[in-house]
Design an enzyme around this catalytic site. Structure first.
Site, PDB file in Angstrom:
ATOM      1  N   ARG A   1     -46.328  -0.810  -7.395  1.00 13.50           N
ATOM      2  CA  ARG A   1     -47.483  -1.707  -7.413  1.00 13.50           C
ATOM      3  C   ARG A   1     -47.663  -2.448  -8.720  1.00 13.50           C
ATOM      4  O   ARG A   1     -47.897  -3.651  -8.745  1.00 13.50           O
ATOM      5  CB  ARG A   1     -48.790  -0.933  -7.157  1.00 13.50           C
ATOM      6  CG  ARG A   1     -49.143  -0.754  -5.717  1.00 13.50           C
ATOM      7  CD  ARG A   1     -49.903   0.540  -5.559  1.00 13.50           C
ATOM      8  NE  ARG A   1     -49.014   1.615  -5.932  1.00 13.50           N
ATOM      9  CZ  ARG A   1     -48.142   2.182  -5.080  1.00 13.50           C
ATOM     10  NH1 ARG A   1     -48.115   1.819  -3.839  1.00 13.50           N
ATOM     11  NH2 ARG A   1     -47.320   3.125  -5.481  1.00 13.50           N
ATOM     12  N   THR A   2     -47.591  -1.710  -9.832  1.00 16.19           N
ATOM     13  CA  THR A   2     -47.954  -2.346 -11.101  1.00 16.19           C
ATOM     14  C   THR A   2     -46.974  -3.469 -11.434  1.00 16.19           C
ATOM     15  O   THR A   2     -47.366  -4.595 -11.718  1.00 16.19           O
ATOM     16  CB  THR A   2     -48.009  -1.294 -12.233  1.00 16.19           C
ATOM     17  OG1 THR A   2     -48.885  -0.249 -11.812  1.00 16.19           O
ATOM     18  CG2 THR A   2     -48.530  -1.901 -13.524  1.00 16.19           C
TER      19      THR A   2
ATOM     20  N   LYS B   1     -28.933   2.262 -25.911  1.00 15.46           N
ATOM     21  CA  LYS B   1     -27.926   2.353 -26.987  1.00 15.46           C
ATOM     22  C   LYS B   1     -28.546   2.830 -28.285  1.00 15.46           C
ATOM     23  O   LYS B   1     -27.882   2.911 -29.311  1.00 15.46           O
ATOM     24  CB  LYS B   1     -27.322   0.967 -27.254  1.00 15.46           C
ATOM     25  CG  LYS B   1     -26.595   0.338 -26.107  1.00 15.46           C
ATOM     26  CD  LYS B   1     -26.000  -0.995 -26.595  1.00 15.46           C
ATOM     27  CE  LYS B   1     -25.562  -1.865 -25.451  1.00 15.46           C
ATOM     28  NZ  LYS B   1     -25.330  -3.256 -25.911  1.00 15.46           N
TER      29      LYS B   1
ATOM     30  N   ARG C   1     -44.273  -0.444 -19.557  1.00 18.42           N
ATOM     31  CA  ARG C   1     -44.601   0.947 -19.173  1.00 18.42           C
ATOM     32  C   ARG C   1     -43.558   1.860 -19.793  1.00 18.42           C
ATOM     33  O   ARG C   1     -42.355   1.557 -19.755  1.00 18.42           O
ATOM     34  CB  ARG C   1     -44.590   1.081 -17.651  1.00 18.42           C
ATOM     35  CG  ARG C   1     -44.638   2.536 -17.193  1.00 18.42           C
ATOM     36  CD  ARG C   1     -44.793   2.660 -15.691  1.00 18.42           C
ATOM     37  NE  ARG C   1     -46.140   2.301 -15.268  1.00 18.42           N
ATOM     38  CZ  ARG C   1     -46.571   2.409 -14.015  1.00 18.42           C
ATOM     39  NH1 ARG C   1     -45.755   2.850 -13.069  1.00 18.42           N
ATOM     40  NH2 ARG C   1     -47.809   2.059 -13.700  1.00 18.42           N
TER      41      ARG C   1
ATOM     42  N   HIS D   1     -53.875   3.550 -18.806  1.00 18.88           N
ATOM     43  CA  HIS D   1     -53.345   2.564 -17.863  1.00 18.88           C
ATOM     44  C   HIS D   1     -54.473   1.553 -17.652  1.00 18.88           C
ATOM     45  O   HIS D   1     -55.104   1.514 -16.600  1.00 18.88           O
ATOM     46  CB  HIS D   1     -52.977   3.284 -16.567  1.00 18.88           C
ATOM     47  CG  HIS D   1     -52.175   2.495 -15.585  1.00 18.88           C
ATOM     48  ND1 HIS D   1     -51.900   1.144 -15.732  1.00 18.88           N
ATOM     49  CD2 HIS D   1     -51.593   2.866 -14.413  1.00 18.88           C
ATOM     50  CE1 HIS D   1     -51.182   0.738 -14.691  1.00 18.88           C
ATOM     51  NE2 HIS D   1     -50.977   1.755 -13.884  1.00 18.88           N
TER      52      HIS D   1
HETATM   53  C1  NCD Z   1     -50.412   5.276 -11.220  1.00 16.11           C
HETATM   54  C2  NCD Z   1     -49.601   5.415 -12.497  1.00 16.11           C
HETATM   55  O1  NCD Z   1     -48.466   4.964 -12.572  1.00 16.11           O
HETATM   56  O2  NCD Z   1     -50.175   5.974 -13.419  1.00 16.11           O
HETATM   57  N1  NCD Z   1     -49.859   4.390 -10.281  1.00 16.11           N
HETATM   58  C3  NCD Z   1     -50.082   3.050 -10.399  1.00 16.11           C
HETATM   59  O3  NCD Z   1     -49.887   2.452 -11.437  1.00 16.11           O
HETATM   60  N2  NCD Z   1     -50.562   2.413  -9.325  1.00 16.11           N
HETATM   61  C4  NCD Z   1     -50.758   6.585 -10.611  1.00 16.11           C
HETATM   62  C5  NCD Z   1     -49.673   7.572 -10.327  1.00 16.11           C
HETATM   63  O4  NCD Z   1     -48.484   7.336 -10.552  1.00 16.11           O
HETATM   64  O5  NCD Z   1     -50.023   8.641  -9.858  1.00 16.11           O
END
Ligand code: NCD
Length: 304
Positions: free
Chosen positions: A53-54, A82, A103, A131
């Site tokens: 999703r993100t 590397k 991320r 997040h």
């Molecule tokens: C979350 C995450 O990655 O922290 N998911 C997301 O970004 N929609 C929640 C999760 O992974 O449980």
């Protein structure tokens, strides 16, 4: 300088009420009518951890704004593998994009990266820490559904210890003194003491329980999360798995206008038998993510 109060978005603590107003207004506008506000812009998405999703919603957001996308969906294929430092990666990728979404599994890694990047950086999750854009999606969903962010009874269920989405959401919602929180978790997965104390400083009420049937009564919002098995050694304990399940029977004890949210992915903590009920808002939440991220990209790149 962007009209938002931050240059990089690393932590939900940076988000002011005025930012929420601007982001919600623009997200509403984009929802009605997408506009090509980022025609000249490039976003780089650097993901060193899995995501559906993100990453996709950020990329979809940039495409809908008419911009372009550079995507690293698997950090293993970059020079970090590397031995290149995050600092150098930040310096380099800044030459190729106008904004970077990152991320990474290590707490604080995105802050470190942002220090050396010379374009705005968005934290799309750093380990179990924060997040912030998920929390924006979550509060936008609550606002759209409940028309307020204050005076709510909010249940947070699941892995409160390691869940970065939980930490970021609580950072935003505990600012409203009249909110009441019911924290529902396995006793070993409760909120860390220091997090709890930080949230309580604002004056709102937090109560803890491991009893979901009790905890769900009177809630306006139930925020469900999965156990973050990748972030700790659960040993052989089956206790963490199949611990809670939100299903029709459980919802029959809840208020009719309860809304159920989940950042997703779900791994058994919400039964698909409730997916078509009016309370289930987690798929709508994933859809709102695109409009909030469109608003973020255009405001943070100063195209609006
Ligand atoms: C979350 C995450 O990655 O922290 N998911 C997301 O970004 N929609 C929640 C999760 O992974 O449980």
């Amino acid at each position: 300088m962007s009209s938002l109060s931050f240059r990089h978005l690393l932590d939900s603590n940076q988000i002011q009420e005025s930012d929420l107003e601007k982001l919600f207004t623009l997200a509403d506008e984009y929802h009605l009518k997408p506009q090509l506000d980022c025609k000249q812009k490039i976003v780089a998405t650097l993901f060193f951890e899995p995501s559906t999703r993100t990453r996709f919603s950020f990329e979809s957001a940039m495409h809908r704004l008419g911009g372009r996308v550079l995507s690293l969906e698997n950090g293993e294929t970059s020079s970090v593998k590397k031995g290149e430092s995050l600092a150098d990666t930040g310096r380099i990728v800044s030459n190729y994009a106008d904004i970077i979404v990152m991320r990474h599994p290590k707490i604080g890694s995105v802050n470190e990266f942002a220090e050396f990047a010379h374009v705005p950086v968005i934290n799309a999750g750093d380990g179990s820490n924060q997040h912030p854009t998920q929390s924006l999606v979550d509060v936008y969903t609550i606002f759209r559904e409940k028309k307020t962010l204050d005076g709510l009874r909010i249940g947070i269920l699941g892995d409160l210890k390691h869940g970065r989405a939980v930490h970021s959401l609580m950072t935003l919602l505990t600012r409203y003194k009249n909110n009441h929180f019911t924290l529902i978790s396995h006793p070993d997965l409760g909120l860390a003491k220091e997090d709890r104390e930080a949230f309580e400083k604002h004056g709102c009420k937090l109560e803890e329980t491991s009893n979901l049937e009790e905890g769900i009564k009177n809630l306006d919002v139930l925020y469900v999360t999965r156990t973050q098995f990748e972030r700790f050694d659960a040993g052989n304990s089956k206790g963490f798995k199949d611990n809670y399940c939100v299903n029709k029977k459980l919802l029959s004890a809840a208020k009719n206008d309860l809304i159920v949210l989940h950042p997703l992915p779900r791994t058994g903590e919400i039964d698909s038998e409730i997916d078509d009920l009016p309370q289930a808002k987690y798929f709508a939440q994933a859809n709102y993510a695109v409009f909030i991220r469109m608003a973020l990209l255009s405001l943070m790149t100063n195209t609006r």
